[in-house]
Design an enzyme around this catalytic site. Structure first.
Site, PDB file in Angstrom:
ATOM      1  N   ASP A  66     -13.046   6.909  31.625  1.00 43.98           N
ATOM      2  CA  ASP A  66     -12.932   5.508  32.388  1.00 43.98           C
ATOM      3  C   ASP A  66     -11.964   5.052  33.005  1.00 43.98           C
ATOM      4  O   ASP A  66     -10.422   5.049  32.096  1.00 43.98           O
ATOM      5  CB  ASP A  66     -12.574   4.023  31.029  1.00 43.98           C
ATOM      6  N   LYS A 123     -42.897  -7.494  57.686  1.00 42.29           N
ATOM      7  CA  LYS A 123     -43.914  -8.227  57.319  1.00 42.29           C
ATOM      8  C   LYS A 123     -44.411  -9.092  56.794  1.00 42.29           C
ATOM      9  O   LYS A 123     -43.097  -9.386  55.452  1.00 42.29           O
ATOM     10  CB  LYS A 123     -44.474  -6.547  56.504  1.00 42.29           C
TER      11      LYS A 123
END
Length: 832
Positions: free
Chosen positions: A137, A540
């Site tokens: 972290d 499409k």
């Protein structure tokens, strides 16, 4: 009340604002977690989840909302939420496992905005495994920016790569950056913490002006604190893709290293994350994909390991699958009469991809006042549900096995290793004699006695319809009362505005002659497009293919299989005006649009097959259709089929020019490369991309590789060969469809589908299928468990399903119904 993966959940206060500064509501939060579930769940699966809840919202800068951490599950937790009990030094806590979409949405429903998980997963007996990932972290001190954290991340990356690890960054959505690296599970949390601590110290030694590794807050100003401590077995980290309880709805968002190099690096909110995932997928996918496969590291838990260890596939007819079982949401059961060394009955419930099993020495109880012993045994594969036969002498469980009863079940409560309450819906003529409700209670013993449970038949009160349990455990008497409640759900459809005035009567002129068959595309991938300059790319559309013929002021719309559907879509008669004085033959797709303007095949289903004028008129107002034109085949009697794609498109653009917002549209070909076309299609929520060779001609009625369809999701066209009745409110309706695909002269069974239906779809299917019954199965290779209560029909109706993948046995994995394809016949099915 909604149903998610077979689980019912009540959603409340959807308009409550949880993020006042942005107006983000509870409905928005639920919508986000629903949309992100597929990529988030792999990163939290089988990890004990701690939650941060903001029941009344996060508040404002001046008035922050109340927040509280929650580890233990409370009494209001749905019984279907998977959980594990973890023993701490001074207490034991029941933690939820966020292993499915329904659990994730339940957390959102109770305003658990943040989900925190450890770096280890938990085994079925509640024992933490070794960590399967390392995390750092990078926390910015006062005066330090996110870009500074990115610089430290790159420095840490260089060290981790030299160690043979491949770190992946996540902007935390709060202050800094998390770095994850996948591990093989061979080291303990203490060992990983020690390595992470040394790495942080090394970074501090090399870059003392930028990095600090000491936990003291007073010395962090102007530096990036590399927090190594979250690798401790007792620590948790915000889960990737979790929302944050900040003033804005930011997210712990996986990023790419290229993004971290940008000077404009910033935290992302949930709308940005959703758009990125649709466009690019999950940058963190490799973290949770395959690092702990059994065959690679031996660290992953396979629920069939014990089962396989007791059986030799070369010596027993029992199914011994090699594949690791995948999670399922099915609810089947089987009770097998087993004439082994001692006669007993095997009681098996499908749960999470396997048959959870108990041996009943005296069989299922028939008297609510008399409980029977149930000995918990190893999980069995789902295929065992159809097994009958003789296990050879000398093999484990040797003896004769028959199916005593089988069917589906409803679950009222499932607490792993503690209590299970289910209602079994037996087969007519089966050993149960109908529906029976059982409670299984773990007696809490130790050693070999830990396998012992009690099974209790819950008493049915004929007068009230309620059931009562008086099952006794070793610790006392357990009383449970089950209430039967009827829940009704109302669905409302928002009326979409019509984009043009539609004609409701057909022209007096009739077009005769055989309908024209459209050209068909071949399913492919990006790899099939070699030189992009030779190809054009179109979006499409998710609808039904239709050839439109305009001749002498008349219109005929015909589907792929030649059906005339002109009267079903009267608003498209305006196509005659669009073509003007010309006669023309056009190729396109009929679609309906959702409120966001995106094609919705589910809405289109409500229009398909309607022919009565009143029904069509009502449907046209409720769900108007559009015609997306993408090819011009004839113009004023001259065929254009032999011309190239580019020539046909130029003629189309010149002669078919509908006004903006009209029901007929000519979507442009995509101006860009294939990668951007695919990304744009994803971002728009479309089905995929069509790649068409610029020099290709129009091959009427034939499938060609000059048209390649590239889909985002896997779909299959299937034949309905039968159906099985459902349970509960669907007891007299279609519960699941039995599906097949053509295989030479036969129709091969590919599985059943029981999700994705609306009530209207089920009613329509029941009517259609009841009109075409047959006595025998038209399918080959149907398992007896799937066929036991089937209603077979003539294989005439074609449908479409979306699915995850094909199994090794050529079955559809996790299929979901999309709808009937009345525009197609069996001959049109191409098993791609």
């Amino acid at each position: 009340m909604v149903e998610i993966d077979g689980h019912r959940l009540k959603l409340t206060n959807l308009d409550k604002v949880l993020y006042p500064e942005t107006g983000t509501t509870k409905a928005d939060v639920i919508g986000y977690y629903n949309a992100i579930a597929d990529v988030m769940i792999p990163h939290v699966r089988d990890r004990a989840a701690t939650r941060k809840r903001w029941v009344h919202g996060v508040g404002t800068a001046d008035h922050p909302g109340e927040v509280f951490f929650q580890k233990n599950l409370d009494e209001g937790t749905p019984s279907w939420v998977k959980r594990r009990t973890i023993k701490h030094k001074t207490s034991s806590n029941d933690y939820p496992l966020v292993n499915d979409r329904s659990t994730l949405i339940w957390l959102a429903q109770i305003a658990s905005l943040e989900v925190h998980v450890p770096q280890w997963r938990i085994s079925r007996n509640g024992t933490p495994k070794n960590p399967d990932r390392l995390v750092l972290d990078l926390d910015p001190g006062e005066g330090v920016t996110l870009v500074d954290c990115a610089e430290v991340a790159q420095l840490a990356r260089d060290i981790l790569v030299d160690m043979g690890l491949d770190p992946m960054p996540v902007t935390s959505g709060s202050k800094g950056i998390h770095l994850y690296a996948a591990l093989d599970g061979s080291q303990t949390s203490d060992q990983i913490s020690a390595v992470a601590h040394e790495l942080a110290r090394a970074l501090e030694a090399d870059h003392p002006d930028l990095v600090v590794s000491d936990m003291k807050r007073a010395i962090r100003a102007g530096k990036v604190f590399v927090d190594w401590s979250q690798n401790s077995a007792a620590k948790t980290t915000i889960a990737p893709y979790s929302l944050r309880g900040r003033l804005h709805p930011t997210v712990a968002a996986p990023r790419t290293w290229r993004e971290l190099a940008s000077k404009k690096l910033a935290h992302l909110d949930y709308t940005e994350v959703l758009a990125r995932v649709k466009r690019r997928g999950d940058p963190l996918a490799d973290l949770s994909a395959g690092h702990l496969d059994e065959e690679v590291h031996g660290a992953a838990e396979d629920r069939l390991t014990t089962y396989r260890s007791k059986r030799d596939a070369a010596k027993t007819p029992e199914p011994v699958p090699e594949d690791t079982p995948h999670s399922t949401s099915g609810r089947t059961f089987v009770i097998q009469e087993h004439h082994a060394r001692r006669l007993h009955w095997d009681f098996r419930l499908e749960h999470d991809g396997v048959l959870v099993s108990w041996a009943l020495p005296k069989g299922p109880p028939t008297d609510p006042g008399q409980n029977h012993l149930a000995v918990h045994v190893e999980d069995h594969p789902l295929e065992y549900g159809a097994f009958e036969g003789d296990i050879p002498h000398g093999e484990y469980g040797a003896g004769h096995v028959t199916i005593w009863d089988a069917g589906d079940y409803d679950v009222e409560k499932w607490r792993d290793d503690k209590e299970v309450i289910v209602t079994l819906h037996g087969t007519p003529g089966g050993g149960l004699g109908g529906d029976r409700k059982f409670a299984l209670i773990h007696t809490g013993g130790e050693g070999k006695a830990a396998q012992n449970w009690l099974i209790h038949l819950m008493k049915q009160d004929d007068a009230t319809g309620t059931t009562k349990s008086t099952a006794k455990s070793a610790k006392g008497t357990t009383k449970s009362t089950a209430k039967s409640t009827a829940n009704s759900t109302k669905s409302t459809t928002k009326k979409a505005p019509t984009t043009a005035s539609a004609r409701t009567t057909a022209s007096d002129t009739t077009i005769t002659g055989a309908p024209i068959s459209p050209m068909l595309a071949t399913l492919g991938s990006v790899a099939d497009v070699h030189d992009e300059e030779d190809w054009a790319f179109e979006m499409k559309w998710d609808g039904i293919r239709a050839i439109a013929e305009v001749r002498g002021g008349a219109l005929r719309l015909s589907t792929r299989n030649g059906n005339d559907v002109t009267r079903s879509y009267p608003e498209l008669s305006t196509l005659v005006d669009v073509v003007g004085d010309h006669d023309a033959v056009l190729d396109g797709e009929i679609v309906t649009l959702d409120p966001r303007g995106r094609p919705d095949f589910g809405i289109l289903q409500t229009r398909m097959g309607l022919t009565k004028a009143a029904e069509v008129e009502a449907a046209m107002k409720r769900a108007p259709v559009h015609y997306m034109v993408f090819d011009l085949l004839e113009l004023d009697g001259e065929s254009l089929r032999s011309r190239t794609y580019d020539e046909r498109r130029a003629a189309l653009a010149k002669n078919v020019t509908p006004p903006r917002g009209h029901a007929v549209q000519v979507p442009p070909a995509f101006d860009g490369d294939l990668e951007h076309a695919v990304d744009s299609s994803r971002e728009l929520g479309l089905e995929g991309v069509m790649a068409k060779r610029r020099d290709g001609t129009y091959a009427t009625g034939r499938r060609s590789r000059t048209w390649i369809k590239i889909k985002h999701h896997r779909m299959a066209e299937v034949v309905i060969a039968g159906w099985r009745p459902g349970n509960g409110r669907r007891a007299n309706a279609v519960g699941a469809l039995l599906l097949g695909i053509p295989d030479g002269d036969e129709l091969r069974y590919v599985g059943k589908v029981g999700t994705g239906f609306t009530d209207a779809m089920l009613d329509d299917l029941k009517t259609r299928l009841s009109a075409h019954p047959r006595k025998t199965s038209p399918l080959t290779d149907v398992p007896s468990l799937d066929a036991r209560d089937a209603h077979w029909v003539r294989p005439e109706l074609v449908g479409e399903v979306e699915f995850a993948e094909w199994t090794p046995t050529n079955r559809l994995r996790q299929p979901s119904w999309r709808g009937l394809r009345l525009d197609k016949s069996i001959a049109d099915i191409n098993p791609e």
